[in-house]
Design a protein around this motif. Structure first.
Motif, PDB file in Angstrom:
ATOM      1  N   LEU A 133      -4.505  -2.327  -6.764  1.00 43.97           N
ATOM      2  CA  LEU A 133      -4.337  -1.496  -5.574  1.00 43.97           C
ATOM      3  C   LEU A 133      -4.169  -0.015  -5.936  1.00 43.97           C
ATOM      4  O   LEU A 133      -4.766   0.860  -5.303  1.00 43.97           O
TER       5      LEU A 133
ATOM      6  N   TYR B   6      -6.498  -5.793   0.174  1.00 49.19           N
ATOM      7  CA  TYR B   6      -5.730  -4.911   1.060  1.00 49.19           C
ATOM      8  C   TYR B   6      -6.685  -4.014   1.840  1.00 49.19           C
ATOM      9  O   TYR B   6      -7.696  -3.568   1.313  1.00 49.19           O
TER      10      TYR B   6
ATOM     11  N   LYS C 218       0.836  -1.205   0.000  1.00 47.05           N
ATOM     12  CA  LYS C 218       0.000   0.000   0.000  1.00 47.05           C
ATOM     13  C   LYS C 218       0.871   1.256   0.000  1.00 47.05           C
ATOM     14  O   LYS C 218       0.623   2.195  -0.760  1.00 47.05           O
TER      15      LYS C 218
ATOM     16  N   LEU D  54      -7.654  -0.580   3.032  1.00 47.20           N
ATOM     17  CA  LEU D  54      -7.312   0.758   2.530  1.00 47.20           C
ATOM     18  C   LEU D  54      -7.427   1.795   3.640  1.00 47.20           C
ATOM     19  O   LEU D  54      -7.973   1.556   4.675  1.00 47.20           O
TER      20      LEU D  54
ATOM     21  N   GLN E  74       1.003   4.090  -2.911  1.00 46.31           N
ATOM     22  CA  GLN E  74       0.699   5.483  -2.562  1.00 46.31           C
ATOM     23  C   GLN E  74       1.878   6.378  -2.924  1.00 46.31           C
ATOM     24  O   GLN E  74       1.694   7.486  -3.436  1.00 46.31           O
TER      25      GLN E  74
ATOM     26  N   GLU F  67      -7.534   1.316  -6.876  1.00 43.74           N
ATOM     27  CA  GLU F  67      -8.366   1.471  -5.677  1.00 43.74           C
ATOM     28  C   GLU F  67      -7.978   2.710  -4.876  1.00 43.74           C
ATOM     29  O   GLU F  67      -8.824   3.366  -4.272  1.00 43.74           O
ATOM     30  N   LEU F  68      -6.666   2.995  -4.826  1.00 42.04           N
ATOM     31  CA  LEU F  68      -6.169   4.085  -3.975  1.00 42.04           C
ATOM     32  C   LEU F  68      -6.353   5.475  -4.594  1.00 42.04           C
ATOM     33  O   LEU F  68      -6.230   6.478  -3.895  1.00 42.04           O
TER      34      LEU F  68
END
Lengths: 242, 242
Positions: free
Chosen positions: A90, B240, A58, B242, A62, A93-94
């Protein structure tokens, strides 16, 4: 303001697509998991690299988003394909509002089902299921259910993450579920260190696979009821009349 | 005495691995299905090509083997990966004693599940099943069973060959089976002409997919219960926090 999420295949540049290579060349910085980035350093010696360890996915994604938003061109690299247990999901999603301004390119790569399959011959040449045995992010019960359904449907099965230090007996547990539906003589195979030094392959039966010790760098293939061993090859016929 | 069976990905050389490119460059003759060979001619203008039409796969593979046995270096090319509904399986099945002397190299490529997945985002970022809806070589009952098992296991599903002139309603039939286990709001998507001119993508629900008309150059993606649409992307979370 550009973020590439790049699958670079099993290892060396030989297995990378031109698109992946161009994405890395076009980037100001390349970010990835330490072990995989080390595979790339020798080929792209001019590049700046940024690495994060395992289980920091993560933070890595990021960082890639933030760095791209700050104006840099970033290549976030994944082994295999970027969208098969990779980082593309991921990152997407972020993405928050500011990330929406980014130019995002998801760059596909050769996933282990295909690169490992080629080493063995053609084990996935008919309908197949890909299942990860890692229960870090997925409940084991769901993994068991999928193994059962895939075996019931006589799919060829490709297992990712078949083992780790903490999951020594997971492959054995998986084989026990699969053999409820598949013959113990089903042709199976595995490839270790695909496309890298010390690549190894082995073809064996399902009952032999059950007592085989493999490591986390191994991809496992379980045939369907038609899969054969022919010489040194594992082959799943598509159904042509010979 | 060398035969490469080469997956060249969805289309242009940009999506080909260096290994595939080198295999073609190293060959005296390149053989494949007419439509796919035409995609390659412009990039390898110096090469000799030999093409056979659809449904002549066995003749094509036998020609490749015989030509290699006669002393030539041959690249048998397949779109996508050579081992996913590709020609690697058929070649290895056809190998007789004389063929055993050949140096055989199976060269993996980016299959449509991955190249099409990248266009949509990350639809196959968790366990998935690949199923061909073509019943030319597989009984429809087995295809139905696999659809049912894949849906029951909450796999992401990638459908190859979802339609043809003679199989106009097959995608609809497949959706009807899948919706016994998956919500009609399941996020789905498809990509037409992956990596080629006139590439198109669309994200839609399972109930919309059921009445969609797609052609044989389309790859279809059906999400699992966690798959989301985020902006223009189709994403299956890996799990994951978040």
């Amino acid at each position: 303001m550009r973020l590439y999420i790049v699958g670079f295949g099993p290892g060396g540049t030989e297995y990378m697509t031109m698109e992946a290579r161009h994405a890395i060349e076009d980037s100001d910085v390349v970010v990835g998991y330490t072990v995989y980035v080390d595979l790339l350093r020798e080929y792209f010696q001019e590049k700046k690299f940024y690495t994060t360890p395992m289980k920091k996915e993560k933070e890595r994604c990021q960082w890639a988003i933030d760095t791209a938003v700050s104006g840099k061109r970033v290549a976030l690299v994944c082994s295999g394909d970027s969208g098969v247990y990779g980082m593309a999901g991921l990152v997407l999603e972020l993405l928050e509002e500011e990330g929406q301004k980014l130019e995002i390119y998801v760059v596909a790569g050769v996933t282990a089902a295909c690169s490992g399959g080629a080493v063995l011959g053609a084990p996935l040449n008919h309908d197949f299921a890909v299942i990860s045995l890692s229960d870090l992010l997925t409940p084991w019960e769901l993994i068991e259910k999928r193994l059962e359904c895939a075996a019931m449907g006589d799919f060829c099965i490709c297992l990712y993450n078949p083992s780790s230090r903490k999951r020594q007996d997971y492959l054995q547990r998986a084989c026990k579920i699969v053999e409820r539906y598949k013959s113990e003589n089903t042709v199976c195979g595995y490839v270790k260190n695909i496309g890298r030094e010390q690549q190894e392959k082995k073809i064996l039966t399902l009952s032999q696979l059950k007592s085989e010790q493999v490591d986390m760098f191994t991809t496992v293939f379980i045939g369907n009821s038609q899969t054969i061993q022919k010489g040194e090859w594992m082959v799943t016929p598509r159904g042509y009349q010979l």
